[in-house]
Each structure stands twice: as C-alpha cells, then as structure tokens.
Design a protein around this motif. Structure first.
Motif, short mmCIF file in Angstrom:
data_model
loop_
_atom_site.label_atom_id
_atom_site.label_comp_id
_atom_site.label_asym_id
_atom_site.label_seq_id
_atom_site.Cartn_x
_atom_site.Cartn_y
_atom_site.Cartn_z
N ALA A 56 -30.44 3.36 -57.51
CA ALA A 56 -29.58 3.80 -56.69
C ALA A 56 -29.13 2.46 -56.71
O ALA A 56 -29.02 1.37 -57.42
CB ALA A 56 -29.79 3.11 -54.81
N PRO A 57 -27.13 2.82 -56.63
CA PRO A 57 -25.96 1.72 -57.05
C PRO A 57 -25.87 0.53 -56.28
O PRO A 57 -26.41 1.03 -54.52
CB PRO A 57 -24.94 2.52 -57.37
N ASP A 58 -25.02 -0.50 -56.87
CA ASP A 58 -25.14 -1.43 -55.50
C ASP A 58 -24.37 -0.60 -54.67
O ASP A 58 -23.06 -2.35 -55.06
CB ASP A 58 -25.26 -2.83 -56.48
N PHE A 59 -23.38 -0.24 -54.05
CA PHE A 59 -22.33 -0.02 -53.24
C PHE A 59 -22.86 0.77 -52.00
O PHE A 59 -23.58 1.08 -52.47
CB PHE A 59 -21.62 1.08 -54.64
N PHE A 60 -22.19 0.64 -51.72
CA PHE A 60 -22.42 1.38 -50.10
C PHE A 60 -21.85 1.40 -49.11
O PHE A 60 -20.15 0.82 -48.94
CB PHE A 60 -23.51 0.04 -48.82
N ALA A 61 -21.83 2.84 -48.97
CA ALA A 61 -20.57 4.15 -48.51
C ALA A 61 -20.35 3.80 -46.48
O ALA A 61 -22.11 3.85 -46.33
CB ALA A 61 -19.59 4.54 -48.76
N SER A 62 -19.40 3.88 -45.66
CA SER A 62 -19.67 4.86 -45.02
C SER A 62 -20.09 5.93 -44.58
O SER A 62 -20.42 6.92 -43.88
CB SER A 62 -18.65 4.78 -43.79
N ARG A 63 -19.85 7.06 -45.90
CA ARG A 63 -20.51 8.48 -45.93
C ARG A 63 -19.92 8.55 -47.66
O ARG A 63 -19.54 8.21 -48.42
CB ARG A 63 -18.78 9.05 -45.21
N LEU A 110 -11.77 13.06 -42.97
CA LEU A 110 -13.10 12.01 -42.33
C LEU A 110 -12.69 10.72 -42.31
O LEU A 110 -13.43 9.86 -42.05
CB LEU A 110 -14.32 12.83 -42.20
N VAL A 111 -11.50 10.51 -43.69
CA VAL A 111 -11.33 9.11 -44.40
C VAL A 111 -10.30 8.45 -44.00
O VAL A 111 -9.27 8.84 -43.40
CB VAL A 111 -11.57 9.52 -45.94
N ARG A 112 -10.77 7.12 -43.33
CA ARG A 112 -9.66 5.58 -43.52
C ARG A 112 -9.55 5.64 -43.84
O ARG A 112 -10.50 4.87 -44.92
CB ARG A 112 -10.58 5.45 -41.51
N ASP A 113 -8.09 4.60 -44.17
CA ASP A 113 -7.67 3.41 -44.94
C ASP A 113 -8.49 2.37 -44.63
O ASP A 113 -8.88 1.84 -43.79
CB ASP A 113 -6.00 3.05 -44.60
N GLY A 114 -8.93 2.14 -45.80
CA GLY A 114 -10.48 1.48 -45.91
C GLY A 114 -11.44 1.11 -45.87
O GLY A 114 -12.18 0.19 -46.19
N ASP A 115 -11.67 2.62 -45.85
CA ASP A 115 -13.15 3.37 -46.14
C ASP A 115 -13.61 2.67 -47.01
O ASP A 115 -12.93 2.86 -48.33
CB ASP A 115 -13.46 5.16 -45.95
N SER A 116 -14.70 2.16 -47.83
CA SER A 116 -15.99 3.11 -48.96
C SER A 116 -16.68 4.45 -49.11
O SER A 116 -17.41 4.53 -47.69
CB SER A 116 -16.61 1.42 -49.21
N ILE A 117 -16.56 5.05 -49.98
CA ILE A 117 -16.84 6.15 -49.74
C ILE A 117 -17.46 6.10 -51.05
O ILE A 117 -17.10 6.08 -51.76
CB ILE A 117 -15.71 7.18 -49.64
N ILE A 118 -18.60 7.46 -51.18
CA ILE A 118 -19.03 8.13 -52.55
C ILE A 118 -18.64 9.35 -52.83
O ILE A 118 -18.90 9.85 -51.60
CB ILE A 118 -20.00 7.83 -53.02
N ALA A 122 -9.47 24.15 -49.69
CA ALA A 122 -8.99 24.07 -47.98
C ALA A 122 -10.29 22.48 -47.43
O ALA A 122 -10.05 22.21 -46.33
CB ALA A 122 -9.28 24.79 -47.62
N ILE A 123 -11.64 22.82 -47.69
CA ILE A 123 -12.13 22.59 -47.51
C ILE A 123 -12.38 20.78 -47.44
O ILE A 123 -12.39 19.86 -46.88
CB ILE A 123 -13.51 22.46 -48.45
N ALA A 124 -11.39 20.47 -48.66
CA ALA A 124 -10.96 19.14 -49.75
C ALA A 124 -10.41 18.79 -48.30
O ALA A 124 -10.31 16.94 -47.73
CB ALA A 124 -11.12 18.97 -50.54
N GLU A 125 -9.65 19.45 -47.94
CA GLU A 125 -8.13 19.01 -47.79
C GLU A 125 -8.99 18.44 -45.90
O GLU A 125 -8.81 17.17 -45.49
CB GLU A 125 -6.99 20.01 -46.97
N MET A 126 -9.66 19.50 -45.58
CA MET A 126 -10.66 18.91 -43.93
C MET A 126 -11.11 17.56 -44.27
O MET A 126 -11.14 16.95 -43.15
CB MET A 126 -10.84 20.29 -43.45
#
Length: 259
Positions: free
Chosen positions: A162-169, A93-101, A85-89
């Motif tokens: 830290a990795p060379d990766f930047f995310a919105s969330r 928060l994630v939009r198509d095209g987002d970069s996330i970790i 349930a937590i994961a579904e909610m």
C-alpha cells in the motif's frame, strides 16, 4: 434480414461478450439505429436480454454474463455519456483541500478530468489520467510508482504494498458487480484495489449500470466495504435492492438523451 434473424444474431453476439452497443449492432447487422433500438426493446420485453444505457446486455442470470469484461481501450468508448454524468455527480462529493485516490478505469478517468484543475491532492495509479493531469491540470498530483502495465493502463509496484498516502475517499471502478462484491478479471487490478482500499476513510464506487450484468471471476471487495455507489439511471430495481441490502448508499446520475 427479418426481425427473427436479427434477434438470433444479437443473441449470438451476447454469447460471445456480455454487452453490445447500438453502434456495434448497427455495424454487425447493417440496419438503422432506430431498427436496432426496436430490436433491443423487443428482446428486453421477452426476457432474452436486458436493455441498458447505450445498448443491450446479457441477463444477469445468464451464463453469458459471466464472460470477462472488455479491456480498457475498448471499454472507454462505451456508455461515455453515462460515465460523464456519474463523474460529474461524484465530483460533487469532493471538497477543496481534500486528499483523494482515483483508481484506474474509464469512469474514474472521467472523474479525474473533472478534478484536474481543482484545489485537491490527487493520488492515482492510472497512466492515462496522470498524463492528462500532468499536461492540463493544476491540482497536486501524486503518482503511483513502479512498472507501467499498458493493459490495464496502471502503474504498480508489486513489491511495495500500500502507498504512503491517506485519503478521505477512494474512488474506484469495477469490471462487474454481483451480490458477492466487486469483480475483476485482471489479477493485477485485484491486488492494486486490495492495497488501496485500506488507504481511505470511504470507498466510493463509480459504475455504469451495465456492470451488474458482467461477472468476471475474481471477487475484489465485498459490497459491505463500499460506502457509496454513483451509478446511472439504468439501474434496475433488482440491482438497487441488492446494493441497498448490502448497506451501500446509492446516488443516481441522470443521463439525458438515450443513445
């Protein structure tokens, strides 16, 4: 075995570990799930322990709650409905095209399942999640480099930083939560979270409500670093106030059908 004997045995179990599921108690005591639920209600009412989703937990003020959390292999099978349930909610928060970790851990793994076929760029250090996405997913996957640590199931390069990766969330889980912040018992997780926390605009914590009763020894991040927590509806008023006082936005995932 009478009620008093069962209650004593349950209290003894909670001195050995911070949480016991209904299934754990049923196996240990040899009684029906209905009897276990009545025992849990009674112990909660008299203040010996705290009723949480899926079972019973040591009180937040109890020294029992300061025991280390379970390893990943055991934890992944606890409170699964709450984690889903937590994961579904959180996936909302994630939009198509987002970069996330998405960090390692059983609740984050459930989020990864939700996002595996989405149009997102996903970075993870979770070996179980990477294996699933590699076989079943279509999203753009970036995998952390380094050595595989089978417990706690992450890939990490201790010398790389830290990795060379930047995310919105940055979505992460935790072994425990206190007023001091997010808590972990494994030093490698402490290091990995510290490195990844600087690689995103916002940190989103995914945690079922049991985590407020589990307090490992290492403070990883202060609560002030957390933008949002997605948590199940077992969150207590005391826990909610602690999070709100720290400025954390709370999103409650409703879990149907208590186990």
């Amino acid at each position: 075995m009478n009620d008093s004997d069962r209650h004593r045995l349950i209290a003894e179990m909670l001195r050995e570990r911070p949480f016991a599921s209904v299934r754990d108690l049923q196996k240990r005591l040899g009684v029906s799930p209905a009897t276990i639920r009545r025992d849990i209600d009674k112990l909660h009412d008299i203040g010996i322990a705290r009723k949480v989703y899926g079972g019973i937990s040591a009180n937040e003020s109890s020294t029992v709650a300061r025991l280390s959390a379970r390893p990943y292999d055991e934890n992944r099978d606890i409170a699964v409905d709450a984690k889903r349930a937590i994961a579904e909610m959180a996936a909302g928060l994630v939009r198509d095209g987002d970069s996330i970790i998405v960090h390692a851990g059983s609740t984050c793994y459930q989020l990864g399942l939700q996002l595996a076929r989405r149009n997102v760029r996903l970075y993870t250090n979770s070996m179980p999640l990477a294996a699933y996405v590699g076989e079943h997913g279509t999203c753009h996957l970036t995998l952390a480099g380094g050595v595989l640590y089978r417990e706690p199931g992450i890939i990490h390069d201790a010398s790389a930083g830290a990795p060379d990766f930047f995310a919105s969330r940055f979505f992460l889980g935790t072994q425990g939560i206190s007023s001091e912040g997010l808590l972990e018992s494994h030093p490698l997780l402490t290091k990995a979270i510290g490195e990844l926390s600087g690689c995103a605009d916002e940190i989103v914590l995914l945690a079922d409500s049991r985590k407020l009763s589990i307090q490992p020894r290492n403070v990883v991040l202060p609560l002030s670093r957390i933008g949002t927590i997605v948590i199940d509806d077992g969150l207590s008023d005391v826990g909610a106030k602690m999070l709100e006082d720290a400025g954390v936005t709370i999103m409650i995932a409703t879990v149907g059908g208590q186990s």
